[in-house]
Scaffold this active site. Structure first.
Site, PDB file in Angstrom:
ATOM      1  CD  GLU A  10      -2.901   1.148   2.309  1.00 28.30           C
ATOM      2  OE1 GLU A  10      -3.666   0.164   2.304  1.00 28.30           O
ATOM      3  OE2 GLU A  10      -2.968   2.064   3.145  1.00 28.30           O
ATOM      4  CB  THR A  41      -4.342   5.700   0.689  1.00 31.30           C
ATOM      5  OG1 THR A  41      -3.422   6.766   0.549  1.00 31.30           O
ATOM      6  CG2 THR A  41      -3.675   4.505   1.335  1.00 31.30           C
ATOM      7  CE1 TYR A  42     -10.247  10.510  -3.868  1.00 28.64           C
ATOM      8  CE2 TYR A  42     -11.099  10.849  -1.664  1.00 28.64           C
ATOM      9  CZ  TYR A  42     -11.027  11.219  -2.986  1.00 28.64           C
ATOM     10  OH  TYR A  42     -11.733  12.312  -3.423  1.00 28.64           O
ATOM     11  CG  HIS A  70      -7.367   2.792  -0.887  1.00 32.90           C
ATOM     12  ND1 HIS A  70      -6.964   2.746   0.438  1.00 32.90           N
ATOM     13  CD2 HIS A  70      -6.735   1.754  -1.502  1.00 32.90           C
ATOM     14  CE1 HIS A  70      -6.129   1.724   0.599  1.00 32.90           C
ATOM     15  NE2 HIS A  70      -5.967   1.120  -0.566  1.00 32.90           N
ATOM     16  NE  ARG A 100     -17.304   5.826   8.280  1.00 34.06           N
ATOM     17  CZ  ARG A 100     -17.376   5.831   9.589  1.00 34.06           C
ATOM     18  NH1 ARG A 100     -18.511   5.542  10.190  1.00 34.06           N
ATOM     19  NH2 ARG A 100     -16.317   6.090  10.324  1.00 34.06           N
ATOM     20  N   GLY A 101     -14.401   5.975   5.084  1.00 33.95           N
ATOM     21  CA  GLY A 101     -13.568   7.101   5.514  1.00 33.95           C
ATOM     22  C   GLY A 101     -13.870   7.442   6.958  1.00 33.95           C
ATOM     23  CD  GLN A 166      -6.733   0.067  10.617  1.00 35.97           C
ATOM     24  OE1 GLN A 166      -5.712   0.066   9.938  1.00 35.97           O
ATOM     25  NE2 GLN A 166      -7.563   1.082  10.662  1.00 35.97           N
ATOM     26  CD  GLN A 202       5.757   3.462  11.477  1.00 37.77           C
ATOM     27  OE1 GLN A 202       6.953   3.401  11.746  1.00 37.77           O
ATOM     28  NE2 GLN A 202       5.146   2.565  10.757  1.00 37.77           N
TER      29      GLN A 202
HETATM   30  P1  FAD Z   1     -17.371   0.889   7.304  1.00 35.95           P
HETATM   31  O1  FAD Z   1     -17.174  -0.499   6.846  1.00 35.95           O
HETATM   32  O2  FAD Z   1     -18.538   1.644   6.757  1.00 35.95           O
HETATM   33  O3  FAD Z   1     -17.469   0.830   8.909  1.00 35.95           O
HETATM   34  C1  FAD Z   1     -17.533   2.017   9.699  1.00 35.95           C
HETATM   35  C2  FAD Z   1     -18.323   1.742  10.984  1.00 35.95           C
HETATM   36  O4  FAD Z   1     -19.699   1.539  10.666  1.00 35.95           O
HETATM   37  C3  FAD Z   1     -17.880   0.477  11.717  1.00 35.95           C
HETATM   38  O5  FAD Z   1     -18.007   0.714  13.081  1.00 35.95           O
HETATM   39  C4  FAD Z   1     -18.845  -0.593  11.230  1.00 35.95           C
HETATM   40  O6  FAD Z   1     -19.042  -1.611  12.185  1.00 35.95           O
HETATM   41  C5  FAD Z   1     -20.120   0.209  10.998  1.00 35.95           C
HETATM   42  N1  FAD Z   1     -20.884  -0.251   9.827  1.00 35.95           N
HETATM   43  C6  FAD Z   1     -20.399  -0.703   8.630  1.00 35.95           C
HETATM   44  N2  FAD Z   1     -21.411  -0.971   7.784  1.00 35.95           N
HETATM   45  C7  FAD Z   1     -22.546  -0.673   8.433  1.00 35.95           C
HETATM   46  C8  FAD Z   1     -23.935  -0.740   8.086  1.00 35.95           C
HETATM   47  N3  FAD Z   1     -24.310  -1.166   6.875  1.00 35.95           N
HETATM   48  N4  FAD Z   1     -24.856  -0.334   9.010  1.00 35.95           N
HETATM   49  C9  FAD Z   1     -24.484   0.100  10.240  1.00 35.95           C
HETATM   50  N5  FAD Z   1     -23.173   0.170  10.631  1.00 35.95           N
HETATM   51  C10 FAD Z   1     -22.232  -0.212   9.747  1.00 35.95           C
HETATM   52  N6  FAD Z   1      -9.246   6.116   5.013  1.00 35.95           N
HETATM   53  C11 FAD Z   1      -9.130   7.063   4.032  1.00 35.95           C
HETATM   54  O7  FAD Z   1      -9.607   8.188   4.215  1.00 35.95           O
HETATM   55  N7  FAD Z   1      -8.484   6.792   2.846  1.00 35.95           N
HETATM   56  C12 FAD Z   1      -7.951   5.577   2.581  1.00 35.95           C
HETATM   57  O8  FAD Z   1      -7.384   5.368   1.496  1.00 35.95           O
HETATM   58  C13 FAD Z   1      -8.052   4.546   3.577  1.00 35.95           C
HETATM   59  N8  FAD Z   1      -7.584   3.304   3.348  1.00 35.95           N
HETATM   60  C14 FAD Z   1      -7.818   2.300   4.271  1.00 35.95           C
HETATM   61  C15 FAD Z   1      -7.411   0.988   3.985  1.00 35.95           C
HETATM   62  C16 FAD Z   1      -7.653  -0.042   4.885  1.00 35.95           C
HETATM   63  C17 FAD Z   1      -7.221  -1.459   4.550  1.00 35.95           C
HETATM   64  C18 FAD Z   1      -8.309   0.242   6.126  1.00 35.95           C
HETATM   65  C19 FAD Z   1      -8.562  -0.865   7.121  1.00 35.95           C
HETATM   66  C20 FAD Z   1      -8.711   1.532   6.430  1.00 35.95           C
HETATM   67  C21 FAD Z   1      -8.481   2.582   5.507  1.00 35.95           C
HETATM   68  N9  FAD Z   1      -8.890   3.899   5.759  1.00 35.95           N
HETATM   69  C22 FAD Z   1      -8.736   4.876   4.805  1.00 35.95           C
HETATM   70  C23 FAD Z   1      -9.503   4.235   7.058  1.00 35.95           C
HETATM   71  C24 FAD Z   1     -11.041   4.047   7.026  1.00 35.95           C
HETATM   72  O9  FAD Z   1     -11.601   5.033   6.172  1.00 35.95           O
HETATM   73  C25 FAD Z   1     -11.563   4.189   8.443  1.00 35.95           C
HETATM   74  O10 FAD Z   1     -11.178   3.101   9.211  1.00 35.95           O
HETATM   75  C26 FAD Z   1     -13.056   4.466   8.545  1.00 35.95           C
HETATM   76  O11 FAD Z   1     -13.330   4.918   9.874  1.00 35.95           O
HETATM   77  C27 FAD Z   1     -13.951   3.288   8.258  1.00 35.95           C
HETATM   78  O12 FAD Z   1     -13.995   2.985   6.908  1.00 35.95           O
HETATM   79  P2  FAD Z   1     -14.669   1.576   6.444  1.00 35.95           P
HETATM   80  O13 FAD Z   1     -14.814   1.577   4.990  1.00 35.95           O
HETATM   81  O14 FAD Z   1     -13.962   0.481   7.090  1.00 35.95           O
HETATM   82  O15 FAD Z   1     -16.117   1.808   7.103  1.00 35.95           O
END
Ligand code: FAD
Length: 282
Positions: A10, A41-42, A70, A100-101, A166, A202
């Site tokens: 990544e 990443t985004y 992303h 989601r972010g 994560q 870090q």
């Molecule tokens: P989700 O899967 O939507 O989860 C967010 C929260 O909502 C969780 O608590 C989950 O349990 C809950 N949830 C999920 N789906 C639902 C539903 N349908 N109904 C109700 N609750 C729900 N951030 C960036 O800004 N840019 C990046 O490029 C980036 N890359 C990442 C790469 C990886 C591998 C990881 C693990 C994280 C990355 N992140 C990035 C961080 C990420 O945006 C955050 O962790 C964010 O808070 C959650 O994103 P998610 O897509 O996992 O959210």
């Protein structure tokens, strides 16, 4: 992706011209590692998503390595996400990590609440291969990891073909999450996200951003070597190599290395696990 156990990297789009010049140069070194894919990443850790499509396009079209872009929906509208997706198509990108972010104060004003909303939206009009996240220790907003596992299943049912975790430092957390996901029918590869600790700054940043637990074995190593950057780097790399070795021995579907844009870190790790990987991938 033909490997049984994939090895992927990544990278993130740098914020200034010097960094951008460096990342394009470093891509040659990343490419020598021959990863199964490189994800870009985004706007991770801040606003503005500039550079993701351009960098992903160079990864794929100039280095012939599969690129995963992303895409984040927090704070976006259907229209703006549509533009981002169309732009990725125009750049020849076929795979995305749907996110989601991190939560912002204006969250309610957007068209998307969760990554699942983004995935459904994408499925309607675009034909991307879709990756999504998972959380071995549970997401910071969740009550526990099982809640996130239930949303992995929702993502899987919507068409996600690969999960990237994560970062985490205790493999038992990963195994527990994986077992539960498999139990409820998540039948897609679950890749372990590994961040080698290479400097003291870090560590604080990592823990404050994603809430990762630091096991005693790692905290001892940090306090022993934190005043000597070279020793801390070596100890951190050794820790990551041991962590990856254990994951591969336990049939992990893939290792996704958070490189922090540092090719020498990625190379050191890869050189130390390549023979092990070749055994499981033969
Ligand atoms: P989700 O899967 O939507 O989860 C967010 C929260 O909502 C969780 O608590 C989950 O349990 C809950 N949830 C999920 N789906 C639902 C539903 N349908 N109904 C109700 N609750 C729900 N951030 C960036 O800004 N840019 C990046 O490029 C980036 N890359 C990442 C790469 C990886 C591998 C990881 C693990 C994280 C990355 N992140 C990035 C961080 C990420 O945006 C955050 O962790 C964010 O808070 C959650 O994103 P998610 O897509 O996992 O959210």
């Amino acid at each position: 992706m033909n490997s049984n156990t994939s090895f992927s990297l990544e990278i993130f789009p740098p914020k200034n011209d010097v960094g951008i010049e460096a990342i394009y140069k470093n891509l040659y070194d990343f490419a020598k590692i021959t990863p199964d894919y490189i994800s870009v990443t985004y706007a991770a850790g801040g606003d503005g998503g500039t550079g993701t499509a351009d960098i992903a396009s160079v990864v794929q079209n100039e280095h012939n390595i599969k690129a995963i872009a992303h895409v984040r929906c927090m704070g976006e509208t259907k229209e703006s996400v549509g533009e981002i997706l169309d732009d990725l198509v125009a750049h020849g990108i076929k795979s995305v990590l749907a996110l989601r972010g991190d939560r912002k104060q204006d969250a309610e004003l957007t068209d998307f609440k969760y990554a699942t909303d983004l995935i459904s939206f994408m499925k309607d009009k675009w034909d991307f291969e879709i990756f999504a996240t998972c959380y071995p220790e549970g997401h910071v907003e969740s009550e526990n990891y099982l809640q996130d596992v239930s949303f992995m299943k929702k993502k899987y049912d919507l068409g996600v073909t690969r999960f990237v975790s994560q970062l985490f430092f205790d493999n038992e957390d990963f195994y527990k999450m994986r077992d539960e996901a498999v139990k409820i029918g998540v039948n897609a590869p679950i890749v372990a996200g590994i961040m080698p600790i290479t400097n003291a700054k870090q560590i604080l940043r990592t823990v404050s951003m994603c809430g990762a637990k630091i096991p005693t074995r790692l905290s001892k190593l940090i306090s022993k070597f934190e005043d000597n950057p070279d020793a801390l780097r070596q100890a951190g790399l050794n820790f990551a190599i041991e962590q990856i070795t254990d994951l591969i021995s336990n049939d992990v579907d893939g290792i996704h290395l958070y490189t922090m844009n540092n090719p020498s870190t990625a190379k050191t790790i890869f050189d130390n696990i390549s023979t092990i990987l070749s055994v499981v991938n033969k």
